[in-house]
Motif scaffolding. Structure first.
Motif, short mmCIF file in Angstrom:
data_model
loop_
_atom_site.label_atom_id
_atom_site.label_comp_id
_atom_site.label_asym_id
_atom_site.label_seq_id
_atom_site.Cartn_x
_atom_site.Cartn_y
_atom_site.Cartn_z
N SER A 180 0.76 -0.87 -0.52
CA SER A 180 0.04 -0.15 0.15
C SER A 180 0.80 1.55 -0.01
O SER A 180 0.03 2.20 -0.56
CB SER A 180 -1.31 -0.19 1.10
OG SER A 180 -1.92 -1.21 1.09
N PHE A 181 2.24 1.77 0.21
CA PHE A 181 2.83 1.75 -0.14
C PHE A 181 4.85 2.25 -0.82
O PHE A 181 4.23 1.83 -1.99
CB PHE A 181 3.18 2.81 1.78
CG PHE A 181 3.28 4.15 1.33
CD1 PHE A 181 2.13 5.17 1.29
CD2 PHE A 181 4.86 5.02 1.52
CE1 PHE A 181 2.63 6.70 1.45
CE2 PHE A 181 4.59 6.95 1.79
CZ PHE A 181 3.18 7.36 1.22
N PHE A 182 5.30 2.60 -0.46
CA PHE A 182 6.70 2.13 -0.79
C PHE A 182 7.63 2.57 -0.02
O PHE A 182 7.72 3.89 1.38
CB PHE A 182 6.68 3.47 -2.53
CG PHE A 182 6.73 5.34 -1.99
CD1 PHE A 182 7.20 5.87 -2.02
CD2 PHE A 182 5.23 5.34 -2.36
CE1 PHE A 182 7.20 6.84 -1.38
CE2 PHE A 182 4.34 7.20 -2.27
CZ PHE A 182 5.66 7.96 -1.62
N ALA A 183 8.73 2.12 -0.21
CA ALA A 183 10.81 3.07 -0.40
C ALA A 183 10.46 4.89 -0.96
O ALA A 183 10.56 4.18 -1.89
CB ALA A 183 11.24 1.97 0.09
N TRP A 184 11.86 5.14 0.20
CA TRP A 184 11.85 6.77 -0.84
C TRP A 184 13.59 6.60 -0.20
O TRP A 184 13.72 5.85 0.99
CB TRP A 184 11.15 7.48 -0.19
CG TRP A 184 11.56 7.74 1.04
CD1 TRP A 184 11.96 9.09 1.70
CD2 TRP A 184 9.98 7.44 2.23
NE1 TRP A 184 10.60 8.66 3.18
CE2 TRP A 184 10.56 8.43 2.85
CE3 TRP A 184 9.30 6.50 1.87
CZ2 TRP A 184 9.40 7.70 4.18
CZ3 TRP A 184 8.00 5.81 2.91
CH2 TRP A 184 8.30 6.97 3.94
N GLU A 312 -3.35 -0.50 -3.67
CA GLU A 312 -3.70 -1.35 -3.03
C GLU A 312 -4.53 -2.08 -3.05
O GLU A 312 -3.91 -3.43 -2.06
CB GLU A 312 -4.99 0.09 -1.48
CG GLU A 312 -3.85 0.82 -0.26
CD GLU A 312 -4.55 1.27 0.78
OE1 GLU A 312 -5.73 0.86 0.43
OE2 GLU A 312 -4.01 2.43 1.06
N ARG A 313 -4.80 -2.32 -4.55
CA ARG A 313 -5.61 -3.53 -5.10
C ARG A 313 -4.36 -4.03 -6.04
O ARG A 313 -5.10 -5.27 -5.82
CB ARG A 313 -7.02 -3.04 -5.82
CG ARG A 313 -8.25 -3.02 -5.12
CD ARG A 313 -8.95 -2.04 -6.32
NE ARG A 313 -9.39 -2.52 -7.07
CZ ARG A 313 -10.25 -2.60 -7.66
NH1 ARG A 313 -10.77 -1.41 -8.36
NH2 ARG A 313 -10.49 -2.96 -8.99
N ILE A 314 -3.19 -3.64 -6.18
CA ILE A 314 -3.24 -4.01 -7.36
C ILE A 314 -1.32 -5.24 -6.59
O ILE A 314 -1.50 -4.75 -5.61
CB ILE A 314 -2.19 -3.50 -8.59
CG1 ILE A 314 -1.03 -2.10 -7.61
CG2 ILE A 314 -3.09 -2.25 -8.74
CD1 ILE A 314 -1.41 -0.81 -8.92
N ASP A 315 -1.24 -5.84 -7.44
CA ASP A 315 0.19 -7.00 -6.69
C ASP A 315 1.02 -6.90 -7.49
O ASP A 315 1.40 -5.63 -8.92
CB ASP A 315 -0.17 -8.39 -6.86
CG ASP A 315 -0.46 -8.76 -8.31
OD1 ASP A 315 -0.04 -7.93 -9.70
OD2 ASP A 315 -1.16 -10.06 -8.27
N ASN A 316 2.69 -6.98 -7.59
CA ASN A 316 3.81 -6.86 -8.45
C ASN A 316 3.48 -7.66 -9.67
O ASN A 316 4.12 -6.17 -10.60
CB ASN A 316 4.79 -7.74 -7.60
CG ASN A 316 5.31 -7.12 -6.10
OD1 ASN A 316 4.66 -5.81 -5.98
ND2 ASN A 316 6.04 -7.59 -5.15
#
Length: 373
Positions: A180-184, A312-316
């Motif tokens: 649901s988020f990311f790294a930065w 939030e719905r999608i996968d890798n």
């Protein structure tokens, strides 16, 4: 009375004091600008509208590019020079705005925390204070009891590492590692910067340690752990004699949780409305605050909330497929035309919606039209 000595609270106090009214800002920490939760990215145009020309100590450097990476390692780079995004020291920015507020006549007290609202004002950890209005600028902590589903855990370390390049931001998507988020990675100079991560249901400290250990060759200078709010604005910014601003009002971007400009304008609009109300004693003057903020940012935030639901719905696997559809033309268009402060247009292009790509249509279904409208 303003509780919270960050950007929104201090700008609100600056506006009220500038109209000749008495205002006290209380900050629970021992120093304005500490702890520094924020990544520190803001547009020069946004700062200018907030009425801030950054001091030399506040301004770190211009951001020239942003590298966006997918789970399988594929990446593309956006040239961000046209967007005039800068990396600033939040500690120094907050102090600079505090100085503006104090020059206008505001009084600021640190190590003073809000306890409760009383019949005649508020009670702090030190005393009772009479006030006509109470401004809640205490950040995400004010939202924890309202709706925990809008809160994600985050961690951000300030580090030294030779793989951090001045002027280059990195964003890494991986729904398994950072759901649901990311790294930065946000540079604050050559070889130094902030590395952070947020996600739903993850142990952010362990996750961030894994990121750093994979990269190697770093020294950690500071560790900050703080919740972020990603659900957009709360329903009512004005509740009785309480005015809610900044992160406490959900005025941080739902897509990135960044909010220097959007929360700061909340403080400015609230301060202006409060000043008018104190002159007229008309409730409609106070309510202009929410009307102005919503007219400026409401539609953009609605679209960002939709974009967040999509993420939030999608996968890798889907993210990897979407990255394959991103063309040099799309990257160039974002680099040349898009706005850092109103970035839904960039998201639409990156999701492949502008070209009506079948992958995106299948993925998002009926939400496409809402995002494009």
């Amino acid at each position: 009375m303003v509780a919270g000595g960050s950007v929104a609270g201090l700008l609100c106090a600056r506006e009220i004091a500038g109209k000749g009214f008495t205002v006290l800002v209380i900050e629970e920490d021992y120093e304005i600008g500490t702890p520094e939760h924020c990544g520190g990215l803001v547009s020069l145009s946004g700062l200018e509208e907030l009425g801030v020309i950054p001091f030399r100590k506040t301004f770190d450097h211009m951001i020239e590019s942003a590298e966006i990476s997918s789970p399988n390692g594929k990446s593309f780079t956006i040239n961000s020079k046209n967007q005039k995004v800068i990396e600033i020291s939040r500690r120094e920015l907050d102090k600079q705005i505090a100085f503006q507020a104090q020059k206008n006549g505001a009084v600021i007290k640190v190590r003073t925390s809000f306890q409760e609202i009383t019949d005649s004002g508020i009670r702090t950890n030190e005393e009772k204070i009479d006030c006509k209005l109470f401004v809640d600028a205490r950040g995400v902590s004010s939202l924890i009891h309202k709706d925990r589903t809008g809160i994600l855990s985050s961690a951000q370390y300030e580090i030294y590492a030779n793989w951090i390049k001045k002027g280059k931001v990195e964003v890494i998507f991986d729904q398994e590692k950072y759901p649901s988020f990311f790294a930065w990675i946000i540079p604050s100079g050559e070889g130094k910067g902030k590395v952070g991560v947020a996600g739903r249901g993850i142990k952010v400290a362990n996750t961030l340690d894994n990121i750093l250990n994979e990269r190697g060759g770093f020294s950690t200078i500071r560790k900050i752990f703080a919740p972020i709010w990603i659900k957009g604005p709360i329903k009512n910014f004005v509740e009785g004699k309480t005015i809610i601003i900044g992160d406490a009002a959900g005025q941080a971007k739902p897509t990135t949780a960044g909010g220097i400009f959007t929360s700061g304008m909340g403080g400015v609009y609230a301060g202006q409305a409060i000043s008018e109300f104190l002159k007229s004693n008309k409730r409609e003057d106070l309510e202009q605050y929410q009307k102005k903020w919503t007219a400026r940012f409401g539609k953009e935030f609605e679209k960002q909330v939709l974009a967040r639901k999509i993420l939030e719905r999608i996968d890798n696997n889907t993210i990897n497929k979407l990255f394959e559809t991103i063309t040099p033309d799309i990257i160039n268009e974002i680099s040349e035309k898009d706005d850092f402060d109103f970035h839904t247009g960039s998201i639409v292009k990156l999701l492949g919606l502008k070209g009506s790509i079948k992958t995106a249509q299948t993925l998002i279904g009926g939400e496409i039209k809402k995002l494009l409208s």
